[in-house]
Scaffold this motif. Structure first.
Motif, PDB file in Angstrom:
ATOM      1  N   LEU A 154       1.002  -1.340  -0.004  1.00 51.57           N
ATOM      2  CA  LEU A 154       0.154   0.000   0.055  1.00 51.57           C
ATOM      3  C   LEU A 154       0.960   1.252   0.003  1.00 51.57           C
ATOM      4  O   LEU A 154       1.732   1.342   0.689  1.00 51.57           O
ATOM      5  CB  LEU A 154      -0.873  -0.069   1.052  1.00 51.57           C
ATOM      6  CG  LEU A 154      -1.946   1.310   1.096  1.00 51.57           C
ATOM      7  CD1 LEU A 154      -3.337   0.629   1.423  1.00 51.57           C
ATOM      8  CD2 LEU A 154      -1.579   2.027   2.510  1.00 51.57           C
ATOM      9  N   VAL A 155       0.645   2.337  -0.844  1.00 52.54           N
ATOM     10  CA  VAL A 155       1.273   3.515  -1.040  1.00 52.54           C
ATOM     11  C   VAL A 155       0.405   4.483  -0.708  1.00 52.54           C
ATOM     12  O   VAL A 155      -0.650   4.516  -1.501  1.00 52.54           O
ATOM     13  CB  VAL A 155       1.999   3.623  -2.442  1.00 52.54           C
ATOM     14  CG1 VAL A 155       2.732   4.879  -2.729  1.00 52.54           C
ATOM     15  CG2 VAL A 155       2.916   2.497  -2.858  1.00 52.54           C
ATOM     16  N   ALA A 156       0.707   5.621   0.256  1.00 48.65           N
ATOM     17  CA  ALA A 156      -0.167   6.720   0.626  1.00 48.65           C
ATOM     18  C   ALA A 156       0.406   7.604  -0.423  1.00 48.65           C
ATOM     19  O   ALA A 156       1.468   8.052  -0.676  1.00 48.65           O
ATOM     20  CB  ALA A 156      -0.121   6.979   1.909  1.00 48.65           C
ATOM     21  N   ARG A 157      -0.796   8.506  -0.844  1.00 51.36           N
ATOM     22  CA  ARG A 157      -0.557   9.826  -1.475  1.00 51.36           C
ATOM     23  C   ARG A 157      -1.038  10.980  -1.102  1.00 51.36           C
ATOM     24  O   ARG A 157      -2.392  10.808  -0.846  1.00 51.36           O
ATOM     25  CB  ARG A 157      -0.882   9.409  -2.932  1.00 51.36           C
ATOM     26  CG  ARG A 157      -0.826  10.429  -4.095  1.00 51.36           C
ATOM     27  CD  ARG A 157      -1.210  10.099  -5.504  1.00 51.36           C
ATOM     28  NE  ARG A 157      -1.359  11.079  -6.312  1.00 51.36           N
ATOM     29  CZ  ARG A 157      -0.542  11.367  -7.215  1.00 51.36           C
ATOM     30  NH1 ARG A 157       0.406  10.480  -7.327  1.00 51.36           N
ATOM     31  NH2 ARG A 157      -0.707  12.479  -8.088  1.00 51.36           N
ATOM     32  N   GLY A 158      -0.567  12.241  -0.914  1.00 50.92           N
ATOM     33  CA  GLY A 158      -1.276  13.260  -0.743  1.00 50.92           C
ATOM     34  C   GLY A 158      -1.612  14.127  -2.000  1.00 50.92           C
ATOM     35  O   GLY A 158      -2.306  13.461  -2.654  1.00 50.92           O
ATOM     36  N   ALA A 159      -1.058  15.110  -2.134  1.00 48.49           N
ATOM     37  CA  ALA A 159      -1.400  16.004  -3.407  1.00 48.49           C
ATOM     38  C   ALA A 159      -0.716  15.633  -4.514  1.00 48.49           C
ATOM     39  O   ALA A 159      -0.708  15.906  -5.671  1.00 48.49           O
ATOM     40  CB  ALA A 159      -0.948  17.502  -3.076  1.00 48.49           C
TER      41      ALA A 159
END
Lengths: 357, 484
Positions: free
Chosen positions: B67-72
């Protein structure tokens, strides 16, 4: 100096092999702080032999010194160049060392505006529980390579490793300082301190004790003069000695010998509904409480938690047990697993922070 | 698990539109601000609540899905580069400012809130959130925490780590950790510091409490031109030696000055070898006092031209040039590659000289902008991706710059993070022991290694392979690593 490190490594490896605990000790000035050592306290690992300034470049705002260096020597050297440790760490004795200062993670009056020890740690060198000599962070202001292991050491009370060297950000001493005093009750003082903290004013420390509010202003002459006019109050004759007495806890408030609680809470928290004398610092974010009535520990902890913070039984705790605020199970699990990774044999300062660390 | 099967499982508890897996829907997520690295994810999820995130994490944990988290997605190091078989979780929809407490000077926000939006919301109270990365109109606070972002004011006001109080973090198992507090410190280890800058490798941040500070009454800027980079570097040291901590201290080299001056007329001296922008902020008295002293120090340090902003318009105009450095690079060159090393400031002249030599060697121009106060250097390597081999040359050139930074006692990344981009240079900056400990820290939070795998900390195997390619002065790196 390398020979000393090798000697420490031998001590650590032997202790790890035998699973026998080690107590890391610098000047011993903060020995009172934390839980009593585990059942089997173990031998001392004395860090004072590894001392001396490694590097200091005033115009880079960075100083690197060995852990055994006396805090007083560090501050004297900085003062020669008009600089300081802006977090104003308490010494609690002439023998206090830089390593102990970082491991204890305690900061003084300027903390609410300047930041804490951890905010000034740029890098460090440490020996882990297997005796490995490791370096994290560096000597530069901005560094995001790798996890921030350096700051993790601040306040870990030596449970994760033996700090060998520390690089700290240092700051110029303010050109001018003055302390103002106001007669004010606690409710009004809490409101006032927080109001001022939200304004562009050169307030560098605050304290409320015995119905008086004390406010220190620091900065350029002109700034301090202008703010002094804006704020009013009486100018204190010897402000410097006053803040020093808070920093070192030589102030009369701390001399009662009664158990002393340290409650770190949201700064706007209303006066704590507890009997016993109180002294406030950090715009109300730090509440010192003298417990002369054998107060219920759970009540104190709950008050602190409800105020967004935690409570520490700081001094004069006869049993020297359960000093620190208990952690939630999920947090405790992370703590245990970090301890296991840094110190697999569980030798460093066993029990000092929490019984099973 | 196939992307289709994973999407089906995710749709059992997420709205249909919150789960994307058709190639054209995945395309916008294939890279972050470092577009040289691209990878389509298996599935993209766009949760709106913490409960949904818990379920996503639990599913990933149960099915061993990365799982890779991403913001903007504004990051510059490939930290949000997707995993081909994994889930890319965008936190953009968690964009609520939950509460602002003006008296306690804090804001509780969700991770998808834009950095600048916090300051805008705090402005009516005379407060703001200090760290101001150049991407602040777009970047999210969750991303700032993941990268420990800085900005042009961090010598005086600190980085993200100095300006946050509390985090709500979900572990890969879906457990919630409350890290930090509404107080200035908390019990136990300083996990707040450990989480900050951990590049999404340790947990998923679902709520952040940030500190707000009073907006300075006034700000003023001195622009100083120098005929020699060394003199400009010394001028910075002289300002610090005088006991002044400027709110901002920026340096631009000759090629940058020309590029921005052609782009928008900021009024910079084109004959200068370096320009310094030095800002003072605070009370009116403080600023007047400091600006006078800064002016005198610049003069004594050999400035060939000096200008002090007379009003806000002029101050913003002088800043505009510096802020236009990146777009200007984009104008003078089809592509540019931004580096992010930090060095002890006293080594600046020799590093710039080294960069100049490398520039000639690789036949690629390089613009240098420098957060001079804190030693953070951003060389912008100009190249053309349409010319075969130029990207590779630019990357190699960049790698050499980072190695120089390490040898000068600095670091490979001051504020952009390691991500995917600088993973090889981590093998040079750290030895086996430190890298092992980083992996151990990761394991304490994420024993299965599912969160953002392959980023930030290289495997020892990777470093060994790399070491085999670059044996330096016959020294074998990672000599204590078992080899088969």
């Amino acid at each position: 100096m390398q020979a000393i490190i090798e000697q420490y490594q031998d001590t650590i490896r032997t202790a790890a092999d035998n699973k026998s605990p080690l107590q890391i000790r610098g000047g011993g000035t903060k020995h009172f702080y934390g839980n009593a050592p585990a059942v089997q306290p173990g031998a001392f690992l004395d860090t004072t032999a590894y001392h001396g300034i490694v590097d200091y470049e005033p115009t880079e705002l960075v100083m690197t010194a060995r852990a055994g260096t006396r805090l007083a020597d560090v501050e004297a050297l900085l003062a020669q160049h008009g600089q300081m440790l802006a977090f104003e760490p308490p010494h609690f004795g002439a023998a206090a060392t830089l390593g102990g200062c970082v491991a204890a993670g305690l900061s003084g009056p300027r903390r609410a505006t300047a930041g804490a020890v951890r905010d000034f740690v740029l890098g460090l060198r440490l020996l882990d529980g297997t005796g490995k000599d490791l370096r994290f962070g560096g000597q530069v202001m901005k560094n995001v390579a790798g996890y921030d292991v350096s700051r993790l050491m601040a306040g870990a009370l030596g449970t994760l490793g033996v700090i060998l060297e520390v690089s700290l950000k240092v700051l110029p001493k303010p050109a001018a300082e003055t302390t103002l005093q106001f007669s004010m009750n606690e409710v009004a003082a809490i409101e006032q301190m927080n109001q001022w903290a939200g304004k562009p004013l050169p307030v560098s420390a605050t304290c409320h004790a015995g119905g008086e509010l004390f406010v220190r202003l620091s900065g350029a002459e002109s700034t301090v003069r202008a703010a002094r006019v804006k704020l009013g109050g009486e100018e204190m004759a010897d402000g410097e000695a006053f803040w020093q007495s808070l920093r070192e806890q030589t102030h009369g408030f701390f001399q009662s010998g009664q158990p002393l609680w340290r409650l770190s809470v949201r700064s706007t928290t209303a006066p704590l509904a507890l009997p016993g004398k109180q002294l406030l610092e950090w715009n109300g974010g730090l509440r010192w409480l003298l417990d002369g009535d054998n107060l219920d520990v759970e009540t104190i902890r709950k008050l602190a938690k409800d105020a967004g913070g935690h409570a520490t039984l700081f001094r004069n705790n006869i049993a020297r047990q359960a000093v620190f605020h208990p952690l939630e199970p999920a947090m405790m699990a992370i703590h245990r697993s970090l301890k296991q990774q840094f110190d697999p044999a569980g030798i460093f300062n066993r029990g000092r922070l929490y019984p099973d660390l | 698990m196939s992307a289709q099967a994973l999407a089906d499982r995710l749709r059992s508890f997420l709205p249909r539109e919150a789960v994307l897996f058709e190639a054209e829907d995945l395309r916008p997520y294939e890279c972050d601000g470092l577009s040289a690295y691209r990878q389509l994810p298996g599935v993209v999820v766009l949760p709106q609540t913490e409960e949904q995130i818990v379920k996503i994490l639990q599913l990933c944990y149960a099915t061993r899905t990365p799982l890779v988290a991403r913001g903007a997605g504004t990051g510059l190091s490939g930290g949000a580069l997707p995993h081909a078989q994994g889930v890319l979780m965008s936190l953009a929809k968690l964009n609520r400012i939950i509460a602002i407490d003006p008296l306690a000077r804090t804001a509780r926000v969700q991770p998808g809130v834009r950095n600048l939006a916090i300051s805008e919301a705090a402005a009516p109270h005379g407060l703001y959130y200090a760290p101001d990365p150049s991407s602040q109109i777009a970047c999210s606070i969750g991303g700032n925490v993941a990268e420990n972002s800085g900005g042009v004011h961090c010598l005086k006001y600190g980085l993200t780590v100095h300006n946050i109080l509390k985090l709500r973090v979900l572990t890969i198992g879906g457990e919630c950790l409350e890290i930090g507090g509404d107080s200035l410190d908390s019990a136990g280890y300083d996990l707040l510091a450990l989480m900050t800058g951990s590049e999404g490798m340790l947990g998923i941040v679902t709520e952040i409490t940030v500190k707000l500070i009073p907006k300075p009454e006034k700000a003023q800027l001195v622009m100083a031109a120098f005929d020699d980079v060394l003199k400009a570097g010394n001028a910075v040291a002289n300002v610090i030696a005088a006991g002044i901590i400027p709110a901002g201290m920026e340096m631009m080299d000759k090629i940058t000055i020309h590029a921005v001056e052609e782009f928008l007329y900021a009024g910079y001296d084109l004959s200068a070898a370096a320009i310094l922008l030095c800002e003072s902020d605070g009370s009116a008295e403080e600023v007047a006092d400091e600006i006078e002293r800064i002016h005198a120090i610049m003069q004594q340090s050999g400035a060939t031209g000096l200008r002090t902003s007379r009003d806000e318009t002029e101050r913003l105009k002088l800043w505009a040039g510096r802020k236009a450095a990146f777009p200007a690079a984009g104008r003078v060159s089809p592509d540019y590659y931004c580096m992010d090393g930090t060095i002890p400031r006293k080594r600046l002249a020799e590093i710039l000289h080294g960069i100049d030599q490398l520039s000639q060697q690789y036949g690629l121009r390089c613009m240098n902008v420098f957060h001079a106060g804190d030693g953070n250097l951003h060389p912008l390597i100009l190249y053309d991706a349409n010319q075969p081999g130029e990207l590779e040359k630019a990357e190699e050139f960049g790698g050499k710059i980072l190695e120089m930074c390490i040898h000068a006692g600095g670091t490979i990344t001051g504020e952009h993070g390691v991500g995917m981009e600088k993973i090889n240079q981590m093998c040079i900056q750290f030895k086996t022991g430190e890298l092992q400990l980083f992996h151990a820290v990761k394991a304490a939070f994420d024993p299965l290694g599912l969160l953002n795998p392959g980023k930030a900390v290289p495997t020892l195997h990777r470093c060994a392979e790399l070491g085999a390619m670059h044996v330096h002065h016959g020294e074998l790196k990672f000599a204590d690593l078992p080899r088969f």
